[in-house]
Motif scaffolding. Structure first.
Motif, PDB file in Angstrom:
ATOM      1  N   SER A   1       5.754  -5.208   4.518  1.00  0.00           N
ATOM      2  CA  SER A   1       6.281  -5.682   5.797  1.00  0.00           C
ATOM      3  C   SER A   1       6.913  -4.594   6.647  1.00  0.00           C
ATOM      4  CB  SER A   1       7.307  -6.790   5.555  1.00  0.00           C
ATOM      5  OG  SER A   1       8.421  -6.293   4.831  1.00  0.00           O
ATOM      6  N   SER A   2       7.436  -3.537   6.002  1.00  0.00           N
ATOM      7  CA  SER A   2       8.155  -2.542   6.807  1.00  0.00           C
ATOM      8  C   SER A   2       7.817  -1.096   6.482  1.00  0.00           C
ATOM      9  CB  SER A   2       9.672  -2.753   6.672  1.00  0.00           C
ATOM     10  OG  SER A   2      10.091  -2.572   5.332  1.00  0.00           O
ATOM     11  N   VAL A   3       7.629  -0.773   5.204  1.00  0.00           N
ATOM     12  CA  VAL A   3       7.442   0.636   4.844  1.00  0.00           C
ATOM     13  C   VAL A   3       6.088   1.160   5.318  1.00  0.00           C
ATOM     14  CG1 VAL A   3       7.307   2.282   2.943  1.00  0.00           C
ATOM     15  CG2 VAL A   3       8.990   0.435   2.868  1.00  0.00           C
ATOM     16  N   ILE A   4       5.013   0.434   5.009  1.00  0.00           N
ATOM     17  CA  ILE A   4       3.686   0.880   5.448  1.00  0.00           C
ATOM     18  C   ILE A   4       3.577   0.869   6.969  1.00  0.00           C
ATOM     19  CG2 ILE A   4       1.216   0.364   5.399  1.00  0.00           C
ATOM     20  CD1 ILE A   4       1.554  -0.625   2.528  1.00  0.00           C
ATOM     21  N   PRO A   5       3.992  -0.204   7.660  1.00  0.00           N
ATOM     22  CA  PRO A   5       3.876  -0.195   9.124  1.00  0.00           C
ATOM     23  C   PRO A   5       4.624   0.948   9.802  1.00  0.00           C
ATOM     24  CG  PRO A   5       4.201  -2.428   8.347  1.00  0.00           C
ATOM     25  CD  PRO A   5       4.415  -1.530   7.159  1.00  0.00           C
ATOM     26  N   SER A   6       5.685   1.451   9.175  1.00  0.00           N
ATOM     27  CA  SER A   6       6.483   2.503   9.815  1.00  0.00           C
ATOM     28  C   SER A   6       5.915   3.902   9.606  1.00  0.00           C
ATOM     29  CB  SER A   6       7.926   2.453   9.293  1.00  0.00           C
ATOM     30  OG  SER A   6       7.979   2.815   7.922  1.00  0.00           O
TER      31      SER A   6
END
Length: 360
Positions: A248-253
């Protein structure tokens, strides 16, 4: 009268019930028309998982009498009892990983591991011989299994690992002055963590930041020792991030994701890593170690390809990505399109369906 659905029992007994291979194989089975999936998978992580899985399998046999059984990843551990409980019905076996080869060729467990691996070979051969069909994850692995275990290539079927698609987000990273690069893995020899750290060191003076997640046991100790010795100022390391947070957050960033493998080991030259698929499904530009698998990976179009076991080659890819940041989003979107066509849950279902029909 409607045709009776094909009853397929999915059997799993692995310490991580949410392992990606388990989840994607189960999801693929659910997509096939005319198939009803019966669960015989563990939820417990400890030793009680063996009794749990076998009890569920026995209950499924007595209550449902499935037409076909699929024994998932790491099924070697309970294969004899599963084959006994499923006697008279076809058993499809997922040879996603060869434990004997991992011990002998990949150096897992050192000298003792190699001895254990050699002793495991005849047992693994027997598991394959007693299976109606064999699943694996690449054409390269298919050829390897047929050659190493003298099994007919015609009964080995390729079903790619794919990715957990629920919760995946296609989102661009916030652009700043630095290129943010992500690696997540278990630090197996095939991953080439030494290659990655040396590559990080080579671009230490460039505006590139690396977030490396993972590691345990001796692999983590070796990684930490090399990290301390090289002391690259551009690396942040975390031992663990929950899968949902990763999605939810690490890959998208991240601006750039590292699928690998980079290790150049025998296994590294036969696999497409699970993390590669997990990055592609999110539309992230992904660095992939070159393998001779016919899956239409094209350098600088739908991924970035790199020679394995070559820190200088990997560092050059980081430099290129930094200088061509405006091209990275299009590369990520092309990789996502390739995923949807070849590796999505629906695509895996299309790979699995003829396997089930062949034994039913």
């Amino acid at each position: 009268m409607a045709e009776r659905p094909l009853k397929v029992c999915h059997v799993v007994c692995y310490r991580d019930p949410r392992y990606v291979r388990t989840r994607t194989l189960r999801a693929a089975l659910e997509t096939i028309d005319g198939v009803r999936v019966i669960d015989a998978a563990n939820s417990n992580r400890g030793l009680s998982r063996y009794l749990e899985t076998l009890w569920k399998l026995l209950a499924a046999r007595l209550r449902e009498n499935p037409d076909v059984y699929v024994l998932g990843f790491r099924g070697h551990e309970i294969f004899p009892l599963v084959r006994l409980l499923t006697a008279g019905k076809p058993l499809i076996f997922d040879e996603f990983l060869s434990p004997s080869d991992a011990l002998v060729s990949e150096g897992k467990g050192g000298a003792l591991g190699r001895i254990v691996g050699l002793a495991l070979y005849p047992f693994e051969w027997l598991c394959l011989k007693l299976s109606a069909r064999i699943l694996t994850d690449t054409e390269l692995h298919r050829d390897f299994i047929a050659r190493r275990f003298r099994v007919s290539r015609e009964i080995i079927d390729v079903v790619y690992v794919g990715a957990v698609e629920s919760g995946a987000r296609s989102a661009g990273a916030e652009i700043d002055s630095q290129l943010h690069v992500l690696f997540d893995g278990t630090f197996l020899p095939l991953h080439g963590m030494d290659v990655l750290l040396h590559a990080c060191k080579l671009v230490e003076d460039r505006p590139i930041r690396f977030r490396i997640i993972g590691g345990s046991g001796k692999a983590l100790e070796a990684f930490t020792a090399l990290l301390d010795a090289l002391a690259p100022g551009n690396v942040e390391h975390d031992t663990w991030v929950e899968f949902d947070e990763l999605q939810s957050s690490v890959i998208p960033s991240a601006d750039l994701c590292l699928g690998g493998p980079f290790g150049g080991t025998p296994q590294a030259r036969r696999v497409i890593t699970g993390k590669t698929f997990q990055f592609l499904v999110q539309g992230k530009p992904t660095v992939i170690g070159r393998v001779e698998e016919p899956v239409a990976f094209e350098d600088k179009r739908n991924c970035l390809l790199v020679d394995q076991a070559d820190a200088a080659s990997l560092a050059a890819v980081f430099e290129w990505a930094l200088e061509h940041r405006d091209e990275l989003p299009d590369i990520g979107l092309a990789g996502q399109q390739l995923f949807n066509e070849r590796f999505s849950t629906a695509a895996l279902g299309r790979q699995l369906e003829p396997v089930l029909r062949a034994v039913s």
